[in-house]
Design a protein around this motif. Structure first.
Motif, PDB file in Angstrom:
ATOM      1  N   ILE A 184      -5.923  -5.878 -18.987  1.00 32.86           N
ATOM      2  CA  ILE A 184      -4.747  -6.165 -19.810  1.00 32.86           C
ATOM      3  C   ILE A 184      -5.170  -6.495 -21.236  1.00 32.86           C
TER       4      ILE A 184
ATOM      5  N   ARG B 179       2.063  -7.654 -23.306  1.00 32.28           N
ATOM      6  CA  ARG B 179       0.880  -7.234 -22.559  1.00 32.28           C
ATOM      7  C   ARG B 179       0.938  -5.723 -22.398  1.00 32.28           C
ATOM      8  N   TYR B 180      -0.211  -5.077 -22.514  1.00 35.12           N
ATOM      9  CA  TYR B 180      -0.241  -3.632 -22.287  1.00 35.12           C
ATOM     10  C   TYR B 180      -1.450  -3.278 -21.434  1.00 35.12           C
ATOM     11  N   SER B 181      -1.339  -2.130 -20.778  1.00 37.06           N
ATOM     12  CA  SER B 181      -2.397  -1.643 -19.894  1.00 37.06           C
ATOM     13  C   SER B 181      -3.488  -0.993 -20.743  1.00 37.06           C
TER      14      SER B 181
ATOM     15  N   ASP C  50       4.389 -10.170 -11.119  1.00 40.27           N
ATOM     16  CA  ASP C  50       3.519  -9.009 -11.321  1.00 40.27           C
ATOM     17  C   ASP C  50       3.045  -8.452  -9.984  1.00 40.27           C
TER      18      ASP C  50
ATOM     19  N   LYS D 103      -4.812 -18.216 -22.134  1.00 40.41           N
ATOM     20  CA  LYS D 103      -3.665 -17.647 -21.441  1.00 40.41           C
ATOM     21  C   LYS D 103      -4.163 -16.762 -20.306  1.00 40.41           C
TER      22      LYS D 103
ATOM     23  N   LYS E 215       1.323 -12.875 -14.494  1.00 37.47           N
ATOM     24  CA  LYS E 215       2.541 -13.674 -14.527  1.00 37.47           C
ATOM     25  C   LYS E 215       3.196 -13.598 -13.168  1.00 37.47           C
TER      26      LYS E 215
ATOM     27  N   HIS F 281      -3.846 -13.446 -17.633  1.00 40.78           N
ATOM     28  CA  HIS F 281      -3.398 -12.061 -17.742  1.00 40.78           C
ATOM     29  C   HIS F 281      -2.349 -11.712 -16.703  1.00 40.78           C
TER      30      HIS F 281
ATOM     31  N   GLU G 209       3.200  -0.472 -21.889  1.00 37.65           N
ATOM     32  CA  GLU G 209       3.580  -1.881 -21.998  1.00 37.65           C
ATOM     33  C   GLU G 209       3.925  -2.431 -20.611  1.00 37.65           C
TER      34      GLU G 209
ATOM     35  N   ARG H 291      -3.352  -7.544 -25.286  1.00 38.38           N
ATOM     36  CA  ARG H 291      -2.128  -8.067 -25.895  1.00 38.38           C
ATOM     37  C   ARG H 291      -1.998  -7.510 -27.305  1.00 38.38           C
TER      38      ARG H 291
END
Length: 106
Positions: free
Chosen positions: A84, A96-98, A10, A3, A7, A5, A104, A86
């Motif tokens: 990123i 996803r989170y920083s 963004d 996957k 989208k 990071h 988030e 998950r």
């Protein structure tokens, strides 16, 4: 296939290349090629023949895809580029989170 990071939609920061240090919004993600088209980044001149849409023809500036390894998502809290991670949220969905602020990413 892993996957990505990033989208569509963004805000990303460009790490390297001609547009290093710039930020822009992701317009399109090409998952198979591991590339993304970012607004105002990696502009190329495309020579176009006259057609119905563009009767004059000429040189058109447009964004070319850039490899996702050269992009970092911008942290919504600090406005700085971050990596990123998950994790599952309360509902059990992966979000996803920083990695920098733990915030988030929507």
């Amino acid at each position: 296939m892993s996957k990505l990071h990033i989208k569509k939609g963004d805000i990303v920061f460009v790490n390297t290349g001609e547009d290093k240090g710039k930020t822009g919004r992701v317009l399109k993600v090409m998952v198979k090629e591991n590339r993304a088209v970012v607004e105002g980044i990696n502009m190329v001149s495309k020579h176009t023949k006259p057609n119905a849409k563009n009767p004059q023809g000429g040189i058109e500036k447009k964004e070319a895809p850039i490899h996702v390894s050269n992009l970092n998502v911008v942290d919504p809290k600090t406005g700085k580029p971050t990596r990123i991670g998950r994790k599952a949220n309360e509902e059990g969905a992966l979000v996803r989170y920083s990695k920098k602020s733990g915030e988030e990413i929507k």
